[in-house]
Write a protein that holds these residues in place. Structure first.
Motif, PDB file in Angstrom:
ATOM      1  N   LEU A 114      -4.279  15.138  -2.490  1.00  0.00           N
ATOM      2  CA  LEU A 114      -5.049  14.696  -1.248  1.00  0.00           C
ATOM      3  C   LEU A 114      -4.893  13.191  -1.189  1.00  0.00           C
ATOM      4  N   LYS A 115      -5.076  12.393  -1.885  1.00  0.00           N
ATOM      5  CA  LYS A 115      -4.762  11.131  -1.504  1.00  0.00           C
ATOM      6  C   LYS A 115      -3.471  10.662  -1.300  1.00  0.00           C
TER       7      LYS A 115
ATOM      8  N   GLU B 199     -10.723   9.001   7.178  1.00  0.00           N
ATOM      9  CA  GLU B 199     -11.714   9.107   6.137  1.00  0.00           C
ATOM     10  C   GLU B 199     -12.249  10.619   6.330  1.00  0.00           C
TER      11      GLU B 199
ATOM     12  N   VAL C 114      -3.870  11.764   2.511  1.00  0.00           N
ATOM     13  CA  VAL C 114      -4.863  10.834   3.488  1.00  0.00           C
ATOM     14  C   VAL C 114      -3.923   9.230   3.740  1.00  0.00           C
ATOM     15  N   ARG C 115      -3.553   8.967   2.380  1.00  0.00           N
ATOM     16  CA  ARG C 115      -2.734   7.349   2.424  1.00  0.00           C
ATOM     17  C   ARG C 115      -1.569   7.523   3.443  1.00  0.00           C
TER      18      ARG C 115
ATOM     19  N   ARG D 167       2.430   6.476  -6.982  1.00  0.00           N
ATOM     20  CA  ARG D 167       1.052   7.024  -7.490  1.00  0.00           C
ATOM     21  C   ARG D 167       1.467   8.657  -7.691  1.00  0.00           C
ATOM     22  N   TYR D 168       2.182   9.023  -6.682  1.00  0.00           N
ATOM     23  CA  TYR D 168       2.394  10.731  -6.469  1.00  0.00           C
ATOM     24  C   TYR D 168       3.503  11.033  -7.180  1.00  0.00           C
TER      25      TYR D 168
ATOM     26  N   ARG E 213       1.328   4.102  -2.891  1.00  0.00           N
ATOM     27  CA  ARG E 213       1.210   5.722  -2.757  1.00  0.00           C
ATOM     28  C   ARG E 213       2.276   6.355  -3.179  1.00  0.00           C
TER      29      ARG E 213
ATOM     30  N   SER F 204     -10.245  13.507   4.628  1.00  0.00           N
ATOM     31  CA  SER F 204     -10.474  13.644   3.293  1.00  0.00           C
ATOM     32  C   SER F 204     -11.746  14.484   3.111  1.00  0.00           C
TER      33      SER F 204
ATOM     34  N   LYS G  70       0.758  -1.208  -0.004  1.00  0.00           N
ATOM     35  CA  LYS G  70      -0.014  -0.039   0.144  1.00  0.00           C
ATOM     36  C   LYS G  70       0.929   1.361  -0.043  1.00  0.00           C
TER      37      LYS G  70
ATOM     38  N   GLU H 131      -5.624  16.601  -6.697  1.00  0.00           N
ATOM     39  CA  GLU H 131      -6.394  15.596  -6.080  1.00  0.00           C
ATOM     40  C   GLU H 131      -5.481  14.249  -5.754  1.00  0.00           C
ATOM     41  N   GLU H 132      -4.467  14.072  -6.407  1.00  0.00           N
ATOM     42  CA  GLU H 132      -3.514  13.118  -6.148  1.00  0.00           C
ATOM     43  C   GLU H 132      -2.681  13.489  -4.776  1.00  0.00           C
TER      44      GLU H 132
END
Length: 291
Positions: free
Chosen positions: A237-238, A267, A241-242, A49-50, A46, A270, A42, A234-235
């Motif tokens: 934020l993900k 949660e 949060v991740r 992806r960023y 993260r 977010s 996970k 938006e990424e």
């Protein structure tokens, strides 16, 4: 209640403990490291992806003026390389250069690597196995929760300077944990006590005090979080949060909450980010070592 529960260990064949599993997330088991971010799949997702979002936010994978040297053939090290995504991207763009990724956790790919890439497992606090002035570019990003202020000043930055060739560059990308009017977000931020959350804006001062550089460039960006600001944010934020989920093992203890309660709080973070325009600061510092 908290991080002392739901803990298992992974042992190597020789009986040494390699990983800890806390509340379903995997962590390293190095006693001399305060880095408490997960190192499981996970977390790898993260970080990878960023990578593209960072390039969009900053206009590229790096800001130091080393393009010409990279095309000719440079030696580059990425300290705290994570999944190695930055190294692999750079190696593809600059095949004449040699890239080394260093991390305390072996979460990088081991097969099908480009010939100009090498990954090694080391803790920078122990010193790295290279001679002085080995690299043209020494790169680091998002390690703010890995070291104390003293470790940054007395071990990490001096080691980066030692590894950099005269005329070479150090480049660092750091962030803080942000600001928000959301009640839950502020509660979680308050619980991150003990972390050095201001290192990004302190780095230029630390570098200047070493008297090792002829030029220090410092850029600051406010990174808003949420879909209304565009795809890269938006990424962001993900990623944020991740990241809170990735430090779950530490935070359940710090906040004295059960794991499922902490998940619910994350949660809510977010939701609050979109409602209250949560943001965090990013700092990109490029320093030119004296010849």
């Amino acid at each position: 209640m908290g991080g002392c529960c739901s803990r298992r260990y992974f042992e190597e064949e020789d009986g040494t403990i390699k990983y800890r599993l806390i509340h379903g997330r995997r962590y390293h088991n190095l006693s001399d490291s305060m880095y408490f971010v997960a190192n499981d799949d996970k977390e790898a997702f993260r970080l990878s992806r960023y990578h593209e979002a960072i390039k969009e936010i900053w206009g590229g994978a790096f800001n130091s003026p080393v393009e010409k040297k990279l095309r000719q053939g440079a030696h580059v090290v990425d300290i705290g390389c994570g999944t190695g995504i930055w190294i692999l991207d750079m190696a593809q763009q600059y095949p004449n250069s040699k890239f080394v990724g260093i991390d305390i956790s072996p979460i990088q790919p081991t097969e099908g690597l480009p010939p100009n890439v090498e990954f090694l497992q080391y803790n920078v606090l122990d010193g790295l196995p290279y001679e002085d002035s080995s690299f043209d570019l020494v790169h680091e990003k998002f390690m703010l929760v890995a070291f104390t202020g003293t470790q940054w000043e007395e071990k990490v930055i001096p080691e980066m300077i030692r590894l950099t060739r005269p005329g070479g560059w150090i480049e660092m990308l750091e962030a803080d944990t942000g600001a928000s009017d959301g009640t839950i977000t502020r509660r979680i931020q308050k619980a991150t006590k003990g972390m050095n959350l201001t290192i990004g804006k302190e780095i230029p001062r630390i570098l200047e005090n070493t008297n090792a550089f002829s030029e220090i460039r410092n850029q600051h960006k406010i990174v808003n979080l949420g879909i209304k600001y565009g795809k890269s944010l938006e990424e962001s934020l993900k990623f944020y949060v991740r990241g809170l989920s990735s430090i779950k093992g530490f935070m359940t203890t710090s906040m004295n909450v059960m794991p499922e309660h902490y998940d619910a709080l994350v949660e809510t973070v977010s939701i609050e980010a979109e409602k209250y325009s949560t943001y965090f600061n990013q700092y990109r510092i490029c320093a030119h070592k004296k010849i």
